[in-house]
Design a protein around this motif. Structure first.
Motif, short mmCIF file in Angstrom:
data_model
loop_
_atom_site.label_atom_id
_atom_site.label_comp_id
_atom_site.label_asym_id
_atom_site.label_seq_id
_atom_site.Cartn_x
_atom_site.Cartn_y
_atom_site.Cartn_z
N SER A 133 1.54 -0.99 0.08
CA SER A 133 0.04 -0.06 -0.40
C SER A 133 0.91 1.08 -0.44
CB SER A 133 -0.75 0.21 0.87
OG SER A 133 -0.21 0.14 2.31
N SER A 134 1.78 0.88 0.34
CA SER A 134 3.19 1.95 -0.26
C SER A 134 2.83 3.06 -1.21
CB SER A 134 4.72 1.81 0.16
OG SER A 134 4.89 1.43 -0.88
N LYS A 136 -8.22 12.90 -10.16
CA LYS A 136 -6.70 13.15 -8.95
C LYS A 136 -8.01 13.08 -7.55
CE LYS A 136 -3.60 16.05 -9.56
NZ LYS A 136 -3.00 16.70 -10.67
N VAL A 137 -8.90 13.98 -7.91
CA VAL A 137 -9.34 14.50 -6.76
C VAL A 137 -10.61 13.57 -5.54
CG1 VAL A 137 -10.79 15.50 -4.92
CG2 VAL A 137 -9.17 16.89 -6.67
N GLN A 155 -8.83 9.97 -3.37
CA GLN A 155 -8.53 10.44 -2.06
C GLN A 155 -9.57 9.19 -1.43
OE1 GLN A 155 -12.46 12.64 0.04
NE2 GLN A 155 -10.53 14.12 0.71
N MET A 212 -9.29 6.62 -2.48
CA MET A 212 -8.19 4.86 -2.46
C MET A 212 -7.22 5.18 -1.50
SD MET A 212 -8.26 3.29 -6.52
CE MET A 212 -9.66 3.19 -7.28
N ASP A 213 -7.39 6.60 -1.31
CA ASP A 213 -6.09 6.72 -0.13
C ASP A 213 -4.66 6.32 -0.40
OD1 ASP A 213 -4.96 8.25 2.42
OD2 ASP A 213 -5.45 6.32 2.93
N ASN A 240 -1.93 8.75 -2.47
CA ASN A 240 -0.80 10.08 -2.36
C ASN A 240 -0.91 10.31 -4.41
OD1 ASN A 240 -1.37 11.01 -0.22
ND2 ASN A 240 1.08 9.87 0.46
N ASP A 279 1.30 13.06 -4.41
CA ASP A 279 2.26 14.10 -4.58
C ASP A 279 3.68 12.60 -4.23
OD1 ASP A 279 1.86 14.59 -1.09
OD2 ASP A 279 3.47 13.29 -1.67
N TYR A 280 5.20 12.77 -5.01
CA TYR A 280 5.68 12.32 -4.74
C TYR A 280 7.00 11.61 -3.37
CZ TYR A 280 3.32 11.38 -9.45
OH TYR A 280 2.10 11.13 -10.20
N VAL A 281 7.10 13.04 -2.65
CA VAL A 281 7.69 13.86 -1.76
C VAL A 281 7.50 12.80 -0.82
CG1 VAL A 281 8.58 15.77 -0.54
CG2 VAL A 281 7.54 16.18 -2.68
N ASP A 282 7.70 12.04 0.02
CA ASP A 282 7.61 10.90 0.82
C ASP A 282 7.69 11.81 2.37
OD1 ASP A 282 9.92 11.96 0.48
OD2 ASP A 282 10.72 9.34 1.43
N TRP A 298 15.27 15.82 2.35
CA TRP A 298 14.00 16.62 2.28
C TRP A 298 14.80 17.84 2.77
CZ3 TRP A 298 10.97 13.93 6.52
CH2 TRP A 298 10.43 12.52 5.82
N LYS A 317 14.42 18.97 -0.90
CA LYS A 317 13.88 18.25 -2.16
C LYS A 317 12.03 19.56 -1.53
CE LYS A 317 12.28 13.95 -2.45
NZ LYS A 317 12.02 12.91 -1.76
N ILE A 361 -11.73 6.05 5.64
CA ILE A 361 -10.76 6.34 4.65
C ILE A 361 -9.46 6.00 4.70
CG2 ILE A 361 -9.35 7.83 2.89
CD1 ILE A 361 -12.01 9.57 2.87
N ALA A 368 -7.42 1.44 3.65
CA ALA A 368 -5.93 1.16 2.73
C ALA A 368 -4.79 0.10 2.88
CB ALA A 368 -5.56 2.94 2.32
N TYR A 389 -4.41 -2.17 3.37
CA TYR A 389 -5.21 -4.11 3.49
C TYR A 389 -3.98 -4.95 4.23
CZ TYR A 389 -3.01 -2.21 -0.84
OH TYR A 389 -2.22 -1.95 -2.06
N ASP A 390 -2.39 -4.30 4.14
CA ASP A 390 -0.84 -5.38 3.70
C ASP A 390 -0.25 -5.55 4.95
OD1 ASP A 390 -0.23 -2.82 3.62
OD2 ASP A 390 0.89 -2.94 2.20
N GLU A 431 -9.81 13.97 6.42
CA GLU A 431 -9.12 14.15 4.40
C GLU A 431 -9.23 15.12 3.71
OE1 GLU A 431 -6.63 11.14 3.28
OE2 GLU A 431 -7.79 12.16 1.68
N ALA A 484 -8.79 16.45 -0.35
CA ALA A 484 -7.89 16.70 -1.55
C ALA A 484 -8.20 17.49 -2.06
CB ALA A 484 -7.28 15.30 -2.17
N PRO A 486 5.37 18.31 -6.83
CA PRO A 486 3.79 18.28 -6.21
C PRO A 486 3.26 17.98 -4.73
CG PRO A 486 5.76 16.39 -7.82
CD PRO A 486 5.75 17.88 -6.92
N PHE A 487 4.02 18.19 -3.63
CA PHE A 487 3.39 18.41 -2.46
C PHE A 487 3.24 19.86 -2.70
CE2 PHE A 487 5.58 18.62 2.17
CZ PHE A 487 4.68 18.02 2.89
#
Lengths: 360, 454
Positions: free
Chosen positions: A197-198, A341-342, A346, A348-349, A351, A353-356, B41, B44, B185, B189, B191-192, B346, B348, B374-375
């Motif tokens: 899920s990551s 996208k929104v 959302q 499916m939770d 993200n 962004d690719y910034v972790d 970071w 970034k 929500i 997610a 699940y794993d 949550e 978005a 993107p962030f």
């Protein structure tokens, strides 16, 4: 919190496995029923393109040119089915860009042909290769067939033109074979087993790739940018297949249908449906009891399709004669950007962004 | 001042809990800084973006180019000095300033726990956390003491209690309690997760987590305060924070909260911890203690008490400022930050900006990825103050390109806690005419639903 979670997991019955949405089944459906068959079909077309290109360069006649053009067009259409899967080898190769960056750079192509010296793996040549470059060489050199053929026969650089055209077709075919072989090899298993899920999980990654493709390549690239959505004035010279002129709508429709089919998990060249974003949303909705997002998105795909179908076959003409209609089609495509996208991400939770970075 | 209050302020207790808090806080901060750096970071989040979102009134706080690394180095060094208690007062001031500066550089990265760090380090400036078990105490024996005023430790306890209690109050709303949102929500997610994955799909689990989370936050300060429930409470703290660490990407925060909660324990536990640390670093704790065992805290400075009291009162009031704004708090986020609303919703969004040249009437839409990472784009898309600031940035940017009489509009949609996305900002408002302020932003469209509760 503790009491609930810890005491329960010991008693977890095996049949509870069926409670969770089976992401692996979705990944398998994607890989085996959609992605690999789509690449296989495109690989055939890319190979035919290579063969016809070689026939034409071996014997540059008007009839061979026309054969090549029709094979080029068929391959270009087929490519729309795989363009969205920029993952794995395709991502590493920068596959989509190397096959389909447009507008192509005609002056760069001419200078590369003149020098006879080029390396298509260089990022600087990305706008001088792929289908758009072939478009220029097949449809853009001259207005008549005879004049076009003359570039490959009587032109002082005729051999260089032929070499360049061959190299273009070869590159498309080679890149495609590399991606397809990777899928047929280890990557298929890597992909379907990566159910994490990551952000690096296959579902997260492909969902991001898919939404990115829909937003940037389809909505903006094929319709928005040429219609002038992102500029002061319309830019009709930025349509896909600019030199061929009358297939820009067909390409866009094909791409839209492909993204809808993928959303709904429809088998490639079939009608059966497997696990997909849509069925995943339906599963999540049984928990959430909200709006049926999957149906809303499917309906919006249909609306956008209708809107696109109403446009001229040649987007250049559409933009020059009645751009508001083009913009209206863009708006219909745009609505699904928001839903995908929104709302979908959302639900499916996932993200965007690719910034972790951390959350709180 | 009443007699009871006066007596309270004269009471002293062992300094060990405060010393342990200082050591752990410093170490945790040092690790956090190293981790942040190692994750890449700094580059970034602070060096790559062309534009940074500023807090109102702090526009002058910007990343310092490559010197930003030096800023982090200074902050990390200060944290280390705090931990060992060397030139403590200077170190904690430098830490507070550098850490807070870092947080103010870009509000994209706002996290309640960063704000918490700033608050704690501010309070620590005024506390005698270096009188015991520190290099300062060793070098200046005349300033060392075995005891500190009670209130100094109570101030930290109160701050911690406030964080939990306010986080609990914030959960008393219909989305959290009656719809189990946003956990409905977030949990499926996961699940794993080993063992828990299937459980996370169960609706009753979402409700159980929502309710127990709220009850935990509201009761844990009291369970920690009372001696009889303290150990039980501490186990809950550990389990709760470890669980949140497993479920959500929340970095160092759980560990910081776990070690912070130790402050509620008696000095005997802290002496055990200090004995362990002493063994590790070959410090003769017995000898050190014997010298000052009967030394009480001498320095009587009134100003520290007043500053801390004022700060805590402000902290008690500040989270309620949202009541001054009309509209749904979760929707407008006016008064949302700095209020311990942790992992609460949550949200978005999608924001598309339209730039209109007033002179020619020509217009175009902006590709946000030209200016934002993107962030930043994600955070901007659902927070009105970000949207306004970005609109002004776009206005300035395109004006400098020769466009005239610019107008900037936004078409935006926001989905909140699983509701279908709705239009967010009035698309007919030229955002360049709107100025940032603490007043209500009238151009935020109404939320077409109701969330009841606090």
């Amino acid at each position: 919190m503790v009491a609930f979670s810890c005491s329960e997991d010991e008693s977890t019955a095996p049949d509870e496995d069926t409670d969770a949405f089976d992401r692996k089944a979705m990944l398998i459906n994607w890989a085996d029923n959609i992605i690999i068959p789509a690449y296989t079909a495109f690989d055939d077309k890319a190979e035919m393109l290579l063969v016809e290109t070689q026939s034409f360069t071996a014997d540059p006649t008007v009839s061979n040119l026309e054969n090549l053009r029709s094979v080029w067009m068929a391959a270009y259409l087929e490519f729309q089915n795989v363009s969205m899967f920029e993952i794995g080898k395709a991502e590493m190769l920068n596959y989509r860009n190397r096959i389909n960056v447009y507008p192509t750079n005609a002056s760069e192509i001419e200078s590369l042909i003149a020098s006879g010296n080029y390396d298509f793996s260089l990022p600087s040549t990305v706008d001088a290769q792929g289908f758009p470059a072939m478009d220029y060489l097949l449809n853009g050199l001259a207005s008549s067939n005879d004049e076009t053929v003359a570039f490959y026969t009587t032109n002082t650089n005729a051999q260089n033109y032929k070499d360049y055209l061959n190299a273009l077709a070869e590159t498309i075919s080679t890149l495609t074979k590399t991606v397809l072989n990777d899928w047929k090899g280890d990557y298929r298993d890597t992909f379907v087993n990566n159910t994490s899920s990551s952000a690096s999980g296959a579902v997260d990654k492909l969902a991001n790739d898919y939404v990115f493709y829909y937003e940037k390549a389809l909505r903006a690239g094929k319709v928005g940018i040429p219609a002038g959505v992102f500029s002061n004035d319309p830019l009709p010279e930025k349509v896909e297949a600019f030199y061929k002129k009358n297939i820009s709508k067909q390409l866009a429709l094909k791409a839209l249908q492909a993204t809808q089919n993928f959303f709904e998990g429809k088998k490639f060249n079939g009608s059966a449906k497997g696990e997909s974003f849509k069925s995943y949303l339906e599963y999540l909705n049984t928990i959430k009891n909200g709006e049926n997002l999957g149906n809303l998105i499917s309906a919006q795909f249909e609306t956008a399709k209708t809107s696109l179908k109403g446009l001229n076959d040649n987007f250049v003409l559409q933009i020059e004669t009645d751009n508001p209609k083009m913009l209206a089609a863009y708006n219909e495509l745009q609505r699904n950007v928001i839903l995908l996208k929104v709302d979908m991400l959302q639900a499916m939770d996932i993200n965007v962004d690719y910034v972790d970075s951390d959350g709180d | 001042m009443s007699a009871a209050v006066k007596t309270y302020f004269t009471k002293q207790t062992q300094a060990a809990p405060l010393a342990v808090f200082r050591v752990f806080f410093g170490v945790m901060m040092l690790i956090s800084i190293i981790r942040f750096w190692a994750n890449g970071w700094i580059e970034k989040l602070y060096l790559t973006p062309k534009f940074h979102f500023s807090y109102y009134g702090f526009e002058w706080v910007q990343p310092l180019g490559s010197y930003t690394y030096a800023l982090f180095a200074i902050c990390g060094l200060a944290a280390l000095l705090v931990a060992i208690g060397y030139k403590y007062r200077m170190a904690i001031i430098v830490f507070f300033l550098s850490f807070t500066y870092i947080e103010l550089m870009d509000k994209t990265t706002y996290l309640n726990h960063y704000y918490f760090i700033s608050c704690v380090s501010f309070v620590l400036i005024f506390l005698p956390a270096n009188v015991y078990f520190s290099f300062d105490a060793k070098q200046n024996p005349e300033r060392a003491s075995y005891y500190v005023p009670n209130w100094t430790i109570d101030a930290i306890k109160l701050l911690l209690a406030m964080v939990y209690f306010y986080a609990g109050l914030a959960k008393l709303n219909s989305d959290w309690l009656l719809r189990a949102m946003p956990l409905k929500i977030w949990l499926p997610a996961k699940y794993d997760l080993p063992f828990l994955g299937n459980l996370m799909q169960q609706e009753w689990v979402h409700y159980a987590f929502s309710w127990s989370g709220a009850i935990y936050d509201l009761t844990i300060p009291f369970l920690l305060l009372y001696k009889r429930t303290r150990w039980f409470a501490f186990i809950l703290v550990v389990v709760f924070h470890v669980l949140t660490r497993v479920l959500f990407p929340i970095g160092m925060f759980p560990y910081i909260m776990i070690v912070s909660a130790l402050i509620f324990f008696d000095a005997s536990l802290h002496h055990k911890i200090l004995r362990f640390i002493s063994k590790l670093f070959k410090i003769d704790k017995v000898k050190m203690d014997s010298k000052i065992k009967t030394v009480f805290f001498q320095k009587k400075k009134k100003s520290a008490k007043i500053v801390i009291a004022a700060f805590l009162v402000l902290q008690l009031l500040f989270p309620w400022r949202y009541l001054l704004y009309p509209g749904e708090l979760f929707w407008t986020e006016e008064g949302f930050r700095f209020s311990w609303r942790v992992m609460l919703m949550e949200k978005a969004g999608y924001a598309q900006f339209k730039v209109v040249d007033g002179k020619t009437g020509k217009q175009f839409y902006v590709d946000n990825s030209d200016f934002l990472n993107p962030f930043q784009e994600k955070q901007m898309s659902f927070q009105p103050d970000f949207i306004l600031e970005y609109a002004h940035f776009l206005g300035n940017h395109f004006a400098s390109q020769g466009h005239q009489n610019l107008k900037v509009y936004v078409e935006s949609y926001v989905a909140l806690n699983g509701r279908l996305s709705q239009p967010f900002i009035d698309p007919s408002v030229d955002l360049l005419q709107e100025k940032e302020s603490f007043k209500h932003k009238t151009w935020i469209l109404d939320f077409k639903d109701e969330i009841k509760g606090l």
